[in-house]
Design a protein around this motif. Structure first.
Motif, PDB file in Angstrom:
ATOM      1  N   GLN A 132       0.842  -1.183   0.000  1.00  0.00           N
ATOM      2  CA  GLN A 132       0.000   0.000   0.000  1.00  0.00           C
ATOM      3  C   GLN A 132       0.887   1.245   0.000  1.00  0.00           C
ATOM      4  N   VAL A 133       0.691   2.120  -0.971  1.00  0.00           N
ATOM      5  CA  VAL A 133       1.472   3.356  -0.994  1.00  0.00           C
ATOM      6  C   VAL A 133       0.765   4.368  -0.109  1.00  0.00           C
ATOM      7  N   SER A 134       1.314   4.539   1.080  1.00  0.00           N
ATOM      8  CA  SER A 134       0.783   5.494   2.045  1.00  0.00           C
ATOM      9  C   SER A 134       1.695   6.721   2.041  1.00  0.00           C
ATOM     10  N   SER A 135       2.115   7.171   3.203  1.00  0.00           N
ATOM     11  CA  SER A 135       2.968   8.348   3.330  1.00  0.00           C
ATOM     12  C   SER A 135       3.480   8.395   4.757  1.00  0.00           C
ATOM     13  N   PHE A 136       4.608   9.076   4.967  1.00  0.00           N
ATOM     14  CA  PHE A 136       4.999   9.284   6.363  1.00  0.00           C
ATOM     15  C   PHE A 136       3.970  10.156   7.074  1.00  0.00           C
ATOM     16  N   LEU A 137       3.092  10.800   6.272  1.00  0.00           N
ATOM     17  CA  LEU A 137       1.989  11.567   6.839  1.00  0.00           C
ATOM     18  C   LEU A 137       0.816  10.669   7.234  1.00  0.00           C
ATOM     19  N   GLY A 138       1.003   9.369   7.165  1.00  0.00           N
ATOM     20  CA  GLY A 138       0.091   8.425   7.794  1.00  0.00           C
ATOM     21  C   GLY A 138       0.569   8.050   9.184  1.00  0.00           C
ATOM     22  N   LEU A 139       1.736   8.591   9.565  1.00  0.00           N
ATOM     23  CA  LEU A 139       2.322   8.355  10.887  1.00  0.00           C
ATOM     24  C   LEU A 139       2.457   9.641  11.693  1.00  0.00           C
ATOM     25  N   VAL A 140       2.684  10.735  10.996  1.00  0.00           N
ATOM     26  CA  VAL A 140       2.768  12.069  11.610  1.00  0.00           C
ATOM     27  C   VAL A 140       1.935  13.017  10.747  1.00  0.00           C
ATOM     28  N   SER A 151      -6.482  10.703   5.173  1.00  0.00           N
ATOM     29  CA  SER A 151      -6.629   9.574   4.252  1.00  0.00           C
ATOM     30  C   SER A 151      -5.516   8.554   4.454  1.00  0.00           C
ATOM     31  N   LYS A 152      -4.309   9.032   4.731  1.00  0.00           N
ATOM     32  CA  LYS A 152      -3.185   8.115   4.890  1.00  0.00           C
ATOM     33  C   LYS A 152      -3.175   7.465   6.277  1.00  0.00           C
ATOM     34  N   TYR A 153      -3.639   8.185   7.309  1.00  0.00           N
ATOM     35  CA  TYR A 153      -3.823   7.540   8.616  1.00  0.00           C
ATOM     36  C   TYR A 153      -4.833   6.395   8.470  1.00  0.00           C
ATOM     37  N   ALA A 154      -5.881   6.633   7.696  1.00  0.00           N
ATOM     38  CA  ALA A 154      -6.894   5.593   7.469  1.00  0.00           C
ATOM     39  C   ALA A 154      -6.293   4.398   6.735  1.00  0.00           C
ATOM     40  N   VAL A 155      -5.472   4.664   5.723  1.00  0.00           N
ATOM     41  CA  VAL A 155      -4.800   3.587   4.986  1.00  0.00           C
ATOM     42  C   VAL A 155      -3.920   2.771   5.928  1.00  0.00           C
ATOM     43  N   ILE A 176       4.337   1.435   2.101  1.00  0.00           N
ATOM     44  CA  ILE A 176       5.416   2.329   1.690  1.00  0.00           C
ATOM     45  C   ILE A 176       5.048   3.737   2.164  1.00  0.00           C
ATOM     46  N   GLU A 177       5.935   4.358   2.936  1.00  0.00           N
ATOM     47  CA  GLU A 177       5.631   5.645   3.570  1.00  0.00           C
ATOM     48  C   GLU A 177       6.706   6.682   3.212  1.00  0.00           C
ATOM     49  N   PRO A 178       6.572   7.277   2.024  1.00  0.00           N
ATOM     50  CA  PRO A 178       7.576   8.244   1.576  1.00  0.00           C
ATOM     51  C   PRO A 178       7.412   9.599   2.277  1.00  0.00           C
ATOM     52  N   ASN A 179       8.542  10.316   2.389  1.00  0.00           N
ATOM     53  CA  ASN A 179       8.446  11.747   2.678  1.00  0.00           C
ATOM     54  C   ASN A 179       8.176  12.439   1.338  1.00  0.00           C
ATOM     55  N   VAL A 248       9.523  11.099  11.953  1.00  0.00           N
ATOM     56  CA  VAL A 248       8.672  10.147  12.681  1.00  0.00           C
ATOM     57  C   VAL A 248       9.249   9.860  14.059  1.00  0.00           C
ATOM     58  N   LYS A 249      10.567   9.687  14.138  1.00  0.00           N
ATOM     59  CA  LYS A 249      11.230   9.410  15.423  1.00  0.00           C
ATOM     60  C   LYS A 249      10.972  10.536  16.422  1.00  0.00           C
ATOM     61  N   GLN A 250      11.121  11.772  15.979  1.00  0.00           N
ATOM     62  CA  GLN A 250      10.905  12.914  16.861  1.00  0.00           C
ATOM     63  C   GLN A 250       9.466  12.966  17.380  1.00  0.00           C
ATOM     64  N   VAL A 251       8.514  12.778  16.491  1.00  0.00           N
ATOM     65  CA  VAL A 251       7.104  12.829  16.882  1.00  0.00           C
ATOM     66  C   VAL A 251       6.749  11.683  17.824  1.00  0.00           C
ATOM     67  N   TYR A 252       7.233  10.478  17.538  1.00  0.00           N
ATOM     68  CA  TYR A 252       6.888   9.337  18.382  1.00  0.00           C
ATOM     69  C   TYR A 252       7.530   9.428  19.762  1.00  0.00           C
ATOM     70  N   GLU A 253       8.725   9.951  19.828  1.00  0.00           N
ATOM     71  CA  GLU A 253       9.353  10.160  21.140  1.00  0.00           C
ATOM     72  C   GLU A 253       8.549  11.173  21.958  1.00  0.00           C
ATOM     73  N   GLY A 254       8.055  12.209  21.288  1.00  0.00           N
ATOM     74  CA  GLY A 254       7.219  13.201  21.962  1.00  0.00           C
ATOM     75  C   GLY A 254       5.907  12.601  22.445  1.00  0.00           C
ATOM     76  N   ARG A 255       5.312  11.729  21.644  1.00  0.00           N
ATOM     77  CA  ARG A 255       4.061  11.077  22.041  1.00  0.00           C
ATOM     78  C   ARG A 255       4.270  10.190  23.261  1.00  0.00           C
ATOM     79  N   LEU A 256       5.347   9.408  23.249  1.00  0.00           N
ATOM     80  CA  LEU A 256       5.615   8.530  24.378  1.00  0.00           C
ATOM     81  C   LEU A 256       5.819   9.338  25.657  1.00  0.00           C
TER      82      LEU A 256
END
Length: 272
Positions: A132-140, A151-155, A176-179, A248-256
């Motif tokens: 599935q071609v998603s995006s790093f914007l499905g993670l942040v 749409s990409k969070y949903a994917v 696949i989660e491209p920038n 993604v690393k920066q955002v996920y560390e902040g979430r944790l």
């Protein structure tokens, strides 16, 4: 043994680049496009190794018919690359109902219809790889791309669930989660909302942050995608580009850290 790969949205951008890379090494590609004439160059170069299919992924019946057509033509489908989609740029307040629905219709529902069509084929084979071609914007999330983010969070949510459901059938799933890359996604293929001046500062900051170095070269992704397709144990989440991982690393560390700060309050809400 050559692979049979079905790629949606193969008329331009990533879809066409990856189709060419697969064909160049001897795989066979079923390429879909809304306008089948956009695939004439692939057919001219690679002949019978390409099977062009006219498809609007927004049409669920057409998605099932296309997958059936490809399966009958080649006898199997080893890999699906669900690539069709577009970008919608604008603040959430600016977005019309028609724009919001069109964004979800193609990026999420179109992908869902093709996925639903391919699973029975791969289940019967006892093997297959759904990419599935998603995006790093499905993670942040980034401002000015609210509906695209959604749409990409949903994917991503759909595909993580799918991976658990079909694993026992021998089907692998990857996202696949491209920038950002310099494809038509942010150019000719993009849709823009009508500007509300209240969001001018947010948009200015967003576009100024997108320096030339932050945009990847689309052609450079082909080698990585071939490695993903050839992997015996492909990842569920596959980031593309130099920007995606640190973001993604920066955002996920902040979430944790935020979860941790509120952990006691969260636990109290359980009630026992």
């Amino acid at each position: 043994m050559s692979k049979i790969v079905l790629i949606t949205g193969a008329s331009r951008g990533f879809g066409k680049i990856w189709a060419k890379a697969l064909l160049e090494r001897g795989d066979k590609v079923a390429a879909t496009a809304r306008n089948i004439a956009d695939l004439d160059d692939l057919v001219a170069l690679y002949g019978d190794a390409v099977f062009p299919v006219q498809l609007d992924v927004n049409n669920r019946d057409a998605c099932f018919a296309a997958v059936d057509q490809v399966n009958k033509h080649f006898g199997r489908i080893d890999v699906l690359i669900n690539n069709a989609g577009f970008g919608l740029f604008g603040a959430i307040e600016e977005t019309t109902e028609a724009q919001a629905r069109a964004q979800m219709e193609t990026n999420f529902f179109g992908l869902l219809w093709v996925t639903q069509a391919i699973v029975p084929v791969m289940r019967a084979q006892g093997s297959g790889h759904i990419i599935q071609v998603s995006s790093f914007l499905g993670l942040v999330a980034l401002p000015v791309l609210g509906l695209y983010n959604a749409s990409k969070y949903a994917v991503n949510g759909l595909s993580e669930t799918l991976a658990a459901e079909v694993k026992g059938f021998g089907i692998q799933v990857s996202l696949i989660e491209p920038n950002g890359f310099s494809t038509d996604w942010s150019g000719a293929s993009a849709v823009q909302t009508v500007d509300n001046e209240a969001y001018a500062p947010v948009k200015k900051a967003f576009f100024e942050a997108a320096t030339p170095e932050s945009w990847g070269k689309p052609e450079a992704t082909a080698k990585a995608v071939l490695k993903l397709i050839d992997s015996q144990n492909p990842p569920l989440h596959f980031l593309l580009g130099k920007v995606a991982y640190p973001a993604v690393k920066q955002v996920y560390e902040g979430r944790l850290a935020e979860f941790e700060a509120w952990a006691e309050v969260s636990a109290e809400a359980h009630g026992h």
